[in-house]
Design a protein around this motif. Structure first.
Motif, short mmCIF file in Angstrom:
data_model
loop_
_atom_site.label_atom_id
_atom_site.label_comp_id
_atom_site.label_asym_id
_atom_site.label_seq_id
_atom_site.Cartn_x
_atom_site.Cartn_y
_atom_site.Cartn_z
N ALA A 52 0.84 -1.20 0.00
CA ALA A 52 0.00 0.00 0.00
C ALA A 52 0.87 1.25 0.00
O ALA A 52 0.59 2.22 -0.71
CB ALA A 52 -0.93 0.00 1.21
N PHE A 53 1.97 1.23 0.77
CA PHE A 53 2.89 2.37 0.77
C PHE A 53 3.57 2.49 -0.59
O PHE A 53 3.75 3.59 -1.10
CB PHE A 53 3.92 2.28 1.90
N GLN A 54 3.94 1.36 -1.17
CA GLN A 54 4.58 1.36 -2.49
C GLN A 54 3.63 1.99 -3.52
O GLN A 54 4.04 2.80 -4.34
CB GLN A 54 4.96 -0.07 -2.90
N GLU A 55 2.36 1.63 -3.42
CA GLU A 55 1.34 2.15 -4.32
C GLU A 55 1.16 3.66 -4.15
O GLU A 55 0.93 4.38 -5.11
CB GLU A 55 0.00 1.45 -4.00
N ALA A 56 1.27 4.13 -2.91
CA ALA A 56 1.09 5.56 -2.61
C ALA A 56 2.36 6.37 -2.86
O ALA A 56 2.34 7.60 -2.83
CB ALA A 56 0.66 5.72 -1.15
N LEU A 57 3.46 5.66 -3.14
CA LEU A 57 4.76 6.31 -3.31
C LEU A 57 4.79 7.45 -4.34
O LEU A 57 5.32 8.52 -4.04
CB LEU A 57 5.84 5.27 -3.64
N PRO A 58 4.21 7.25 -5.54
CA PRO A 58 4.24 8.36 -6.51
C PRO A 58 3.58 9.62 -5.95
O PRO A 58 4.11 10.71 -6.11
CB PRO A 58 3.46 7.81 -7.71
N GLN A 59 2.45 9.46 -5.28
CA GLN A 59 1.75 10.61 -4.70
C GLN A 59 2.55 11.21 -3.55
O GLN A 59 2.68 12.42 -3.44
CB GLN A 59 0.36 10.21 -4.20
N LEU A 60 3.09 10.35 -2.69
CA LEU A 60 3.90 10.83 -1.57
C LEU A 60 5.15 11.53 -2.08
O LEU A 60 5.52 12.60 -1.60
CB LEU A 60 4.26 9.67 -0.63
N GLY A 61 5.79 10.92 -3.09
CA GLY A 61 6.98 11.50 -3.69
C GLY A 61 6.70 12.85 -4.30
O GLY A 61 7.50 13.79 -4.18
N GLU A 142 -5.58 -1.91 6.69
CA GLU A 142 -6.57 -1.51 5.70
C GLU A 142 -6.74 0.01 5.65
O GLU A 142 -7.14 0.62 6.64
CB GLU A 142 -7.91 -2.19 6.03
N GLY A 143 -6.41 0.62 4.51
CA GLY A 143 -6.63 2.06 4.33
C GLY A 143 -5.62 2.96 5.03
O GLY A 143 -5.75 4.18 5.00
N HIS A 144 -4.61 2.37 5.67
CA HIS A 144 -3.65 3.18 6.43
C HIS A 144 -2.81 4.10 5.56
O HIS A 144 -2.64 5.28 5.86
CB HIS A 144 -2.75 2.29 7.30
N ALA A 145 -2.28 3.59 4.45
CA ALA A 145 -1.44 4.42 3.57
C ALA A 145 -2.23 5.64 3.10
O ALA A 145 -1.68 6.74 2.97
CB ALA A 145 -0.93 3.60 2.39
N LYS A 146 -3.53 5.45 2.86
CA LYS A 146 -4.41 6.54 2.44
C LYS A 146 -4.51 7.60 3.55
O LYS A 146 -4.45 8.80 3.27
CB LYS A 146 -5.80 5.98 2.10
N GLN A 147 -4.66 7.14 4.80
CA GLN A 147 -4.72 8.07 5.95
C GLN A 147 -3.44 8.89 6.02
O GLN A 147 -3.47 10.10 6.27
CB GLN A 147 -4.81 7.30 7.27
N VAL A 148 -2.31 8.22 5.83
CA VAL A 148 -1.02 8.89 5.89
C VAL A 148 -0.92 9.93 4.78
O VAL A 148 -0.50 11.07 5.03
CB VAL A 148 0.15 7.87 5.81
N LEU A 149 -1.35 9.56 3.58
CA LEU A 149 -1.33 10.47 2.45
C LEU A 149 -2.17 11.72 2.74
O LEU A 149 -1.74 12.84 2.47
CB LEU A 149 -1.84 9.74 1.20
N GLU A 150 -3.35 11.52 3.33
CA GLU A 150 -4.21 12.65 3.68
C GLU A 150 -3.52 13.57 4.69
O GLU A 150 -3.59 14.79 4.58
CB GLU A 150 -5.55 12.17 4.26
N ALA A 151 -2.84 12.98 5.68
CA ALA A 151 -2.14 13.75 6.70
C ALA A 151 -0.99 14.54 6.09
O ALA A 151 -0.72 15.68 6.47
CB ALA A 151 -1.63 12.83 7.80
N VAL A 152 -0.33 13.92 5.12
CA VAL A 152 0.78 14.58 4.43
C VAL A 152 0.27 15.79 3.67
O VAL A 152 0.86 16.88 3.72
CB VAL A 152 1.49 13.60 3.46
N LYS A 153 -0.87 15.64 3.00
CA LYS A 153 -1.47 16.74 2.25
C LYS A 153 -1.81 17.89 3.21
O LYS A 153 -1.62 19.05 2.89
CB LYS A 153 -2.73 16.29 1.52
#
Length: 156
Positions: A52-61, A142-153
């Motif tokens: 999930a983190f790997q999947e979110a990597l482009p957005q996080l990057g 479940e859904g954690h990487a998404k939560q992290v992404l939201e917090a980063v935003k």
């Protein structure tokens, strides 16, 4: 062991990581990053979380965020895990559990009536100033990487 709360200084670290890398708080200075602790490489929950983190990597990057996974595993199983799932972000080995202890995630756990020390699945979002911006403890994958992404935003 001190509790790491939002707003506190992120403990310093330096660990060997996958791909022959070394990750350290020193080289990340002035950069926000995600440090997540997981119990064991290549187990179902940890695999799901890493992917999930790997999947979110482009957005996080795109938001300028580095992701580092940390477990007590030795480098060999970590490298195998990273290779098997094409995980491009560093997976660090905290064999001594010093870093986990500093972050308060090396905790007493129990299973089948036995108590033992283990890694609590936790995530820390560190801001540019090296302060802890967000803390997630006892993470549900479940859904954690998404939560992290939201917090980063929200960090901006």
């Amino acid at each position: 062991m001190m509790a790491i709360d939002e707003g506190s200084e992120a403990p310093a670290f330096s660990m060997p990581a996958s791909g022959g890398r070394t990750v350290s708080s020193e080289t990340l200075k002035g950069k926000p990053y995600v440090l997540y602790f997981y119990p064991k490489a290549d187990t179902p929950g940890c695999t799901k979380e890493a992917c999930a983190f790997q999947e979110a990597l482009p957005q996080l990057g795109h938001l300028g965020i580095d992701v580092i996974g940390v477990s007590k595993d030795k480098m060999k199983p970590i490298e195998k895990f990273a290779e098997k799932y094409n995980l491009t972000f560093p997976l660090a080995s905290d064999e001594t559990t010093h870093v986990a202890e500093d972050y308060g995630v090396w905790v007493e756990k129990s299973m089948y009536g036995k108590t033992y020390m283990g890694m609590e699945r936790s995530t820390f979002l560190i801001d540019r100033a090296g302060k802890v911006a967000r803390v997630w403890r006892k993470v549900k994958v479940e859904g954690h990487a998404k939560q992290v992404l939201e917090a980063v935003k929200a960090l901006g």
